[in-house]
Write an enzyme that holds these catalytic residues in place. Structure first.
Site, short mmCIF file in Angstrom:
data_model
loop_
_atom_site.label_atom_id
_atom_site.label_comp_id
_atom_site.label_asym_id
_atom_site.label_seq_id
_atom_site.Cartn_x
_atom_site.Cartn_y
_atom_site.Cartn_z
N SER A 17 6.50 -29.61 59.49
CA SER A 17 7.12 -30.87 59.90
C SER A 17 6.38 -32.10 59.37
CB SER A 17 7.20 -30.95 61.44
OG SER A 17 5.90 -30.94 62.01
N PRO A 62 7.99 -17.15 77.77
CA PRO A 62 7.63 -17.12 79.20
C PRO A 62 8.46 -18.10 80.00
CG PRO A 62 5.64 -17.13 77.84
CD PRO A 62 6.80 -17.35 76.90
N GLY A 63 8.82 -17.71 81.22
CA GLY A 63 9.55 -18.59 82.11
C GLY A 63 11.05 -18.52 81.99
N THR A 64 11.58 -17.55 81.23
CA THR A 64 13.04 -17.48 81.05
C THR A 64 13.70 -16.46 81.98
OG1 THR A 64 12.62 -15.98 79.19
CG2 THR A 64 13.03 -18.30 78.67
N GLY A 65 12.94 -15.83 82.87
CA GLY A 65 13.55 -14.99 83.89
C GLY A 65 13.31 -13.50 83.76
N LYS A 66 12.34 -13.08 82.97
CA LYS A 66 12.12 -11.64 82.76
C LYS A 66 11.67 -10.95 84.05
CE LYS A 66 9.22 -12.29 79.28
NZ LYS A 66 9.33 -13.73 78.98
N SER A 67 10.68 -11.51 84.74
CA SER A 67 10.20 -10.87 85.97
C SER A 67 11.25 -10.91 87.07
CB SER A 67 8.91 -11.55 86.44
OG SER A 67 9.13 -12.93 86.71
N LYS A 90 7.66 -36.25 69.93
CA LYS A 90 6.98 -36.95 68.83
C LYS A 90 7.27 -38.45 68.88
CE LYS A 90 7.06 -32.98 65.69
NZ LYS A 90 7.63 -32.42 64.44
N GLY A 100 11.08 -12.49 74.99
CA GLY A 100 11.46 -13.90 75.05
C GLY A 100 10.32 -14.78 75.51
#
Length: 633
Positions: free
Chosen positions: A508, A58-63, A551, A56
């Protein structure tokens, strides 16, 4: 585009003045927000001691989940690991395991015994030396006495074994009361991960360090009976991944020198216990660089989990975010509690950062950074609580590097007229792009149509376009045929993305490219006070894209007054209050709507009539094909 957060609804059935009134769960697993599936997997894996791979953003709670697993592992008798010298083969030290806490006692006992033997040896040597010197003085043979003393001293130093050579080394030490160890081996080189043997610059003459004393435990050994966490698992070399697989399979791994040039390359211990639970983590690309056998081992004896990036924006999940803010304040320990207004603003920012309508972001590390900066600002002012103005100030202070670069580029492009925000120009469009994950930028696109120089016309696009961007350019040709009615085989179309030094990826900019090319072919100017973003189907439908909020804000910073976005992205827009009056947002569903409002033809009524005829061209539906097909039943 409704981003109003009802404070009464948010705090319904919650009696709090600040986050200090919120009870924070003591266990890490209960502090995880929004990853219910991952939490369930970790609980099961901990009970059964299964390996887990988490993929996932980074920063989503893996560690955090990995640390929580170490707390959940069933209680086991921990062990100390000792390495002993091998009298039969100095290069093959012996490994012994003892109950936790016994290792220090054993080493201390050996050291005490070694000191006693050293004292006895030194006492014997001194007695011999004094006896020889006394006899030499009495007999008058002082020179011979000195020579004899020197000989005795060298004999004791070289011929008699050193007492410390036989003292074992405590390789892994644990406490009897200690919980299962958690070792983060992210970014470790082979020696740090698998264990190593230190180099010995003195390899002879009685000065060498014993082989067993140069052995160093690796992360896999220090995590014995605990959790080994490796993020960005694909950055490990194939050799390290293969050895890691062996350690997983066998539950033990010998330590040897990891450098062929080291004197420790010849040293290899007996197998060292390393029965750990591994949690491997990484981004989506981690699976591509992962050893197939290692991943198969994890899948066959554990779980694979995909970490969610957003959760539904529901009253229940908003309450979880309130607890998240309370957790961040408590864990930091140096910032004041957040009042209601500050909580509302943080949750509103969680909405913005989700980039998805009806959702809240789960990139909580970044959001936690905002909480801490807001708290720092409140503390610097001597405030007892953190309020909404502190959070708003923090959003300006804690901007990402990409956002700061974007502001610098927007200002510079205005200074040098790279971005024009007034008048009209043929073949030039202000596109919009995303930098990083939380900032936007204006992307000027210029198109020119010239007679074909070869047998057929070509489309030439420059600006470091990457694969998806190049494919989107190819799809534009279908739109050109439909809305210009011209045979583009006789035309060379040149498309330039200005100032894209870092390259362009994604589709885009499709609507911007199509608008610029149609303008260049038809010779119709494009309004420069508008900007646009959106993917484009070959039928001319404007499809959703990411980062519309950032944007739009980039366009507002550049002074652009109108922004076209896909209709399906309309609910994703949550721009800051200061930009609301600076820009008009125009959701569109088809390229015709953009052409009608962005192009400035000399004969507008004739142009609109042409668009209407082209749009009304008969298109046979799939159902019609089915009904006229003789084979249809």
């Amino acid at each position: 585009m409704n981003d109003i957060l009802d404070e009464e609804e948010l705090f319904k059935e919650i009696d709090l003045a600040t986050t200090a009134d919120i009870e924070v769960p003591p266990g890490l697993i209960d502090q995880v927000i929004g990853q219910e599936h991952a939490v369930e997997v970790i609980r099961k894996a901990a009970i059964q001691r299964r390996h887990v791979m988490m993929i996932g953003t980074p920063g989503t709670g893996k560690s955090m989940l990995a640390k929580a697993m170490a707390e959940l592992l069933p209680k086991e008798e921990m062990q100390d690991i000792l390495v002993y010298p091998n009298s039969d083969d100095n290069n093959n030290p012996l490994i012994r395991t003892v109950p936790a806490g016994r290792g220090k006692e054993i080493v201390s006992a050996h050291k005490m015994e070694a000191r006693k033997r050293a004292q006895m040896r030194n006492m014997l040597m001194l007695m011999l030396i004094f006896g020889i010197i006394g006899y030499a003085l009495i007999s008058g043979m002082l020179l011979m006495g000195i020579i004899a003393v020197a000989f005795i001293f060298l004999a004791f130093r070289t011929l008699m074994p050193r007492e410390d050579v036989m003292v074992p080394k405590l390789l892994v030490s644990t406490s009897p009361e200690a919980k299962a160890p958690f070792i983060d081996a992210t970014g470790s080189h082979a020696g740090a991960l698998l264990g190593d043997v230190r180099h010995d610059p003195f390899q002879s003459g009685g000065l060498e360090t014993p082989s067993h004393d140069r052995v160093e435990a690796g992360a896999i050994h220090r995590s014995h009976k605990g959790v080994l966490f490796i993020d960005e698992i694909n950055t490990l070399t194939p050799h390290s991944q293969q050895n890691l697989l062996t350690a997983l399979q066998e539950g033990e791994f010998p330590i040897t020198g990891q450098s062929e040039r080291s004197s420790g390359a010849m040293v290899r211990t007996e197998a060292v216990p390393c029965r750990f639970v591994m949690i491997a983590a990484g981004n989506l690309d981690a699976m591509q660089g992962m050893h197939p056998a290692l991943r198969s081992r994890i899948r066959g004896y554990g779980y694979e989990v995909f970490m969610k990036e957003t959760i539904d924006d529901t009253p229940m999940n908003r309450k979880k975010f309130i607890r998240f803010i309370a957790q961040e304040v408590k864990n930091d320990g140096r910032i004041p509690a957040f009042d209601r207004s500050a909580i509302v603003e943080v949750i509103r920012e969680a909405r913005r950062r989700s980039n998805r309508k009806g959702h809240l972001t789960l990139k909580l590390r970044d959001l936690g950074g905002l909480v801490r900066v807001a708290g720092d600002i409140a503390r610097s002012e001597g405030s007892d609580v953190t309020s909404v103005r502190h959070v708003i100030a923090a959003k300006e202070t804690a901007r990402s590097v990409e956002d700061q670069i974007s502001d610098e580029y927007i200002q510079r492009s205005r200074d040098y007229d790279l971005t024009v925000i007034s008048g009209a120009s043929i073949g030039k469009v202000n596109g919009l792009a995303v930098m990083g994950t939380d900032s936007g930028s204006v992307l000027p696109i210029v198109a020119e149509a010239t007679p074909a120089q070869g047998a057929s016309g070509t489309v030439i696009a420059t600006g470091l376009l990457k694969e998806i961007a190049q494919e989107s350019i190819k799809n534009v040709s279908a739109i050109l045929k439909k809305f210009t009615g011209k045979d583009i085989r006789n035309i060379d179309i040149h498309i330039q993305f200005i100032g894209t030094y870092q390259g362009v990826e994604g589709d885009s900019a499709s609507v911007s490219v199509a608008t610029a090319v149609i303008s260049a072919i038809e010779g119709i100017p494009v309004r420069q006070d508008v900007a646009m973003t959106g993917s484009l189907s070959v039928r001319g439908d404007v499809l959703p894209v990411g980062g519309v909020t950032y944007k739009i804000e980039a366009a507002a910073k550049a002074g652009i007054r109108h922004v076209f976005i896909p209709q399906s992205n309309a609910a994703d827009v949550l721009i800051e209050d200061r930009y609301r009056d600076q820009v008009t947002i125009i959701p569109v569903s088809h390229i015709e709507e953009i052409l009608e409002q962005a192009l400035v033809p000399a004969n507008r009524e004739g142009f609109l009539e042409k668009l209407k005829k082209l749009a009304e061209q008969a298109v046979i539906s799939p159902d019609a094909h089915m009904k006229t097909d003789p084979g249809f039943v």
